[in-house]
Scaffold this active site. Structure first.
Site: not given
Length: 376
Positions: A130, A68
């Site tokens: 994250e 991500d």
């Protein structure tokens, strides 16, 4: 390089990382890895994660990372499209090139080049959460691994650890983080009639003075001094003729291994108590402990692999912010090493192709050295 471009070209603004995880999953499945996709949605938004493994025996060397990315901002401000994966003058551009699709691609290429370990296992823990709240990402995967009895012996996290050049720095630990709120109640009133009011601001100032008058510590063998920063003081008052009814201050502490979370909370309360003023202290959820992977065979394996390729032995450091290594530390020793972090989260995030090639070679040496050391 092909993996890095494919990952960048799969838009994955947190937590929507499914397309990028598909790239990783497809490559690993084709190489014989057992791949599991793990979706968690505690916060109401489904988050996709991946755990993959080849081999069933110990030692199990795991690579952990995230695909991500933060939002790219104004795409028109980019030299090349943020999800183009364009290469110009030997530089790869795109959101996530540095943080941290480049490192994921490098370890993926290194692991596939190495193949299945003759003795032991290779595994991947890749999350799509994250850069966001980090609730349904690595933390949940770690819980899932523990519940099923999955053993990871050592872990390398591909965060961009190098400040200036590839090979500068390996992270062997991270400081803990604790945020808090101090509230002082008063009584609102007119500034011309202070005897009818109770101004909380001077009392909050005295509390903050007591809190920050002396350093928390002087550092430890592997950590810099703990640091407390007051980041906001608020009274909710825009008028010049009103004494506020309450005052608050927010703070954050980045702390070393001289404190546990509990002992740090106690020290903060002790300092505030010395001011002799009434206050309410609350701590924000999501605090993290410091951790350290002490120098030893695993750390030496990483340092040696970097030196094999770059010709320099990297500095061991615990500086910087938090990372998902804070969750993995409960499973096994963990060390971080990735690309140069100068452009992470910036417009025109980019990495030299030569750095990607060198990082892949470092990871290849790391894998080979690891099994030569721990599977012998």
């Amino acid at each position: 390089m092909a993996f890095a471009k494919a990952l960048i070209q799969a838009p994955s603004v947190t937590p929507d990382a499914g397309q990028a995880l598909d790239v990783v999953a497809d490559a690993l499945k084709a190489a014989g890895y057992h791949v599991e996709r793990l979706v968690f949605s505690t916060a109401g938004v489904p988050v996709d994660n991946l755990y993959a493994r080849i081999g069933t025996a110990s030692p199990n060397l795991c690579f952990a990372g995230h695909v991500d990315v933060v939002p790219p901002g104004d795409a028109a401000s980019w030299r090349h499209g943020p999800f183009s994966g364009a290469v110009e003058d030997g530089v790869l551009y795109g959101r996530g090139a540095v943080d941290m699709k480049g490192a994921v691609a490098a370890f993926l290429a290194a692991a596939l080049a190495y193949g299945a370990p003759a003795q032991g296992s290779l595994s991947f823990l890749i999350t799509g959460d994250e850069e966001g709240p980090s609730i349904d990402g690595t933390a949940k995967v770690v819980d899932w691994l523990a519940a099923k009895g999955e053993v990871i012996d050592h872990c390398i996290v591909g965060e961009p650890t190098n400040p200036n050049a590839l090979g500068d720095m390996v992270k062997i630990g991270r400081r803990g983080s604790l945020s808090g709120l101090i509230t002082v109640e008063g009584r609102q009133g007119h500034v011309a009639y202070p005897h009818l009011a109770d101004n909380p601001v001077p009392r909050l100032v005295r509390l903050l003075t007591a809190l920050t008058a002396a350093p928390l510590d002087n550092g430890s063998a592997h950590f810099p001094p703990s640091n407390l920063e007051v980041i906001s003081v608020d009274v909710g008052n825009t008028a010049y003729n009103v004494i506020p009814g309450a005052a608050t201050a927010k703070f954050n502490v980045r702390y070393n291994d001289l404190y546990s979370l509990e002992s740090l909370m106690a020290e903060i309360a002790r300092r505030l108590d010395t001011a002799g003023e009434p206050y309410v202290l609350t701590f924000r959820d999501g605090a993290s402990e410091s951790f350290l992977t002490a120098p030893g065979p695993f750390v030496e394996t990483v340092l040696d692999a970097v030196a094999d390729v770059t010709g320099q032995r990297p500095q061991m450091s615990t500086t910087g912010g938090t990372s998902d290594a804070r969750f993995i530390k409960s499973l096994c020793p963990v060390v971080e090493f990735g690309l140069v972090g100068q452009t992470m989260h910036m417009v025109n995030e980019a990495t030299p192709v030569a750095d990607l090639t060198a990082l892949t070679a470092i990871y290849e040496r790391l894998i080979a050295r690891y099994f030569a050391t721990f599977a012998a």
